[in-house]
Design a protein around this motif. Structure first.
Motif, PDB file in Angstrom:
ATOM      1  N   GLY A  54      16.010   3.246  24.740  1.00 53.98           N
ATOM      2  CA  GLY A  54      16.116   3.105  26.191  1.00 53.98           C
ATOM      3  C   GLY A  54      15.244   2.029  26.790  1.00 53.98           C
ATOM      4  N   ALA A  56      15.699  -1.306  27.232  1.00 56.49           N
ATOM      5  CA  ALA A  56      16.377  -2.205  28.177  1.00 56.49           C
ATOM      6  C   ALA A  56      16.661  -1.505  29.503  1.00 56.49           C
ATOM      7  CB  ALA A  56      17.672  -2.720  27.554  1.00 56.49           C
ATOM      8  N   GLU A  57      17.131  -0.276  29.443  1.00 53.33           N
ATOM      9  CA  GLU A  57      17.475   0.465  30.667  1.00 53.33           C
ATOM     10  C   GLU A  57      16.235   0.708  31.518  1.00 53.33           C
ATOM     11  OE1 GLU A  57      18.348   1.284  27.593  1.00 53.33           O
ATOM     12  OE2 GLU A  57      20.506   0.874  27.675  1.00 53.33           O
ATOM     13  N   LEU A  58      15.132   1.076  30.873  1.00 54.49           N
ATOM     14  CA  LEU A  58      13.904   1.334  31.627  1.00 54.49           C
ATOM     15  C   LEU A  58      13.394   0.073  32.305  1.00 54.49           C
ATOM     16  CD1 LEU A  58      10.912   3.502  30.759  1.00 54.49           C
ATOM     17  CD2 LEU A  58      10.477   1.090  31.173  1.00 54.49           C
ATOM     18  N   LYS A  60      15.059  -2.648  33.165  1.00 58.93           N
ATOM     19  CA  LYS A  60      15.959  -3.048  34.253  1.00 58.93           C
ATOM     20  C   LYS A  60      15.668  -2.249  35.520  1.00 58.93           C
ATOM     21  CE  LYS A  60      19.819  -4.437  31.258  1.00 58.93           C
ATOM     22  NZ  LYS A  60      21.178  -4.070  30.784  1.00 58.93           N
ATOM     23  N   LYS A  61      15.325  -0.980  35.348  1.00 60.76           N
ATOM     24  CA  LYS A  61      15.057  -0.114  36.498  1.00 60.76           C
ATOM     25  C   LYS A  61      13.663  -0.345  37.064  1.00 60.76           C
ATOM     26  CE  LYS A  61      15.088   4.748  37.899  1.00 60.76           C
ATOM     27  NZ  LYS A  61      15.333   6.158  37.446  1.00 60.76           N
ATOM     28  N   GLU A  70      20.075  -8.868  25.925  1.00 56.43           N
ATOM     29  CA  GLU A  70      20.257  -7.888  24.859  1.00 56.43           C
ATOM     30  C   GLU A  70      21.034  -8.471  23.685  1.00 56.43           C
ATOM     31  OE1 GLU A  70      21.016  -3.733  26.280  1.00 56.43           O
ATOM     32  OE2 GLU A  70      21.352  -4.757  28.198  1.00 56.43           O
TER      33      GLU A  70
END
Length: 304
Positions: A54, A56-58, A60-61, A70
């Protein structure tokens, strides 16, 4: 306004990445606040090579201003860095330089400000950062390397010398440069190309500085732009005290190891200028690495 990008390759260590980005982002904020109109536009490019935790998702947020690139998970360090450089070249027209940085570091708030200031005083140079470790912040751990161009004998410049011994603005020449905080003018890529990710899947940071030196660029280490290394996150065999015979074999064959024969061979190629010099340098380089491994293996029995 010219742009400087900070390229950070990451993979599956979300907590380490979160900590590293905290220090890097704080340093960018400090740079931007030093003047009403900063000289450079600073952009952060994080290359996530197929993380499954996780990361990349973290990012970005939590950091929407960071450019997250990515990939599929087959690039390793050198390929990830090349992807970040290509992204920077394609997306920022007035790209002045790139700075390579790891996520497993701690930084002073003024790190970026000092590094850019050093680069401005030494235009056209590649600039690395001196390092220390958190447990002994007052001592230099890496301050550059002086390596004999024929016999590969290495001297660690100012190793364990107190940082207070050096005046503000102190820099020194180095035989090569490491990638923690490495400043590379964009013109270097136009002359040398990108990092050689085929020969150096890992530890490719030494590649371009050596090739750039052959093109006439100076390699400097800044003692003001200090980077704190976190040795617990480095490849274990390089710092492991006690080795088995199996560990010795892995050290010589695992591409992640600094003692890997293939790495020593290709490093020797780019560090030398003639076939004869290469042969002597490679044999000497391998000897010193192998001797170091053998000493680590024997020491555990001698000190019992």
């Amino acid at each position: 306004m010219d742009t400087i990008t900070i390229i950070i390759p990451v993979y599956n260590r979300i907590e380490v990445t979160k900590q590293g980005l905290t220090y890097i982002s704080r340093s960018v904020d400090y740079y931007n606040k030093q003047a009403s109109s900063p000289e450079y536009n600073i952009q952060i490019v994080m290359v996530d090579d197929g993380s499954t935790d996780g990361t990349a998702e973290l990012i970005k947020k939590a950091y929407p201003y960071i450019h997250v690139v990515e990939s599929e998970g087959d690039l390793w360090w050198t390929g990830a860095v090349n992807l970040g450089i290509n992204y920077s070249l394609q997306h920022f027209e007035n790209l002045k330089a790139v700075i390579l940085q790891n996520d497993d570091v701690m930084l002073e708030e003024d790190w970026l400000h000092v590094l850019i200031k050093t680069a401005s005083k030494h235009p056209g140079c590649l600039i690395g950062c001196a390092t220390s470790v958190p447990d002994s912040r007052d001592l230099i751990n890496y301050g550059g390397r002086d390596i004999n161009a024929w016999f590969a004998k290495e001297k660690r410049i100012n190793y364990k010398v107190p940082r207070l011994n050096f005046q503000k603005g102190y820099v020194t020449d180095s035989f090569d440069l490491y990638g923690r905080g490495l400043y590379i003018p964009v013109e270097v890529f136009h002359k040398t190309g990108l990092f050689d990710q085929k020969r150096f899947k890992h530890r490719g940071d030494l590649d371009i500085p050596l090739r750039a030196k052959k093109e006439g660029y100076h390699l400097l280490v800044s003692y003001d732009a200090i980077v704190y290394e976190l040795p617990q996150h480095s490849f274990s065999l390089d710092s492991q005290e006690h080795l088995t015979l199996k560990d010795i074999y892995r050290s010589l064959t695992d591409f992640r190891s600094s003692n890997n024969i293939g790495f020593i061979y290709h490093y020797s190629l780019i560090a030398t200028r003639s076939p004869l010099q290469f042969i002597i340098f490679f044999i000497s380089n391998f000897y010193y690495n192998f001797r170091g491994i053998c000493w680590r293996y024997c020491k555990q029995w001698l000190i019992r």
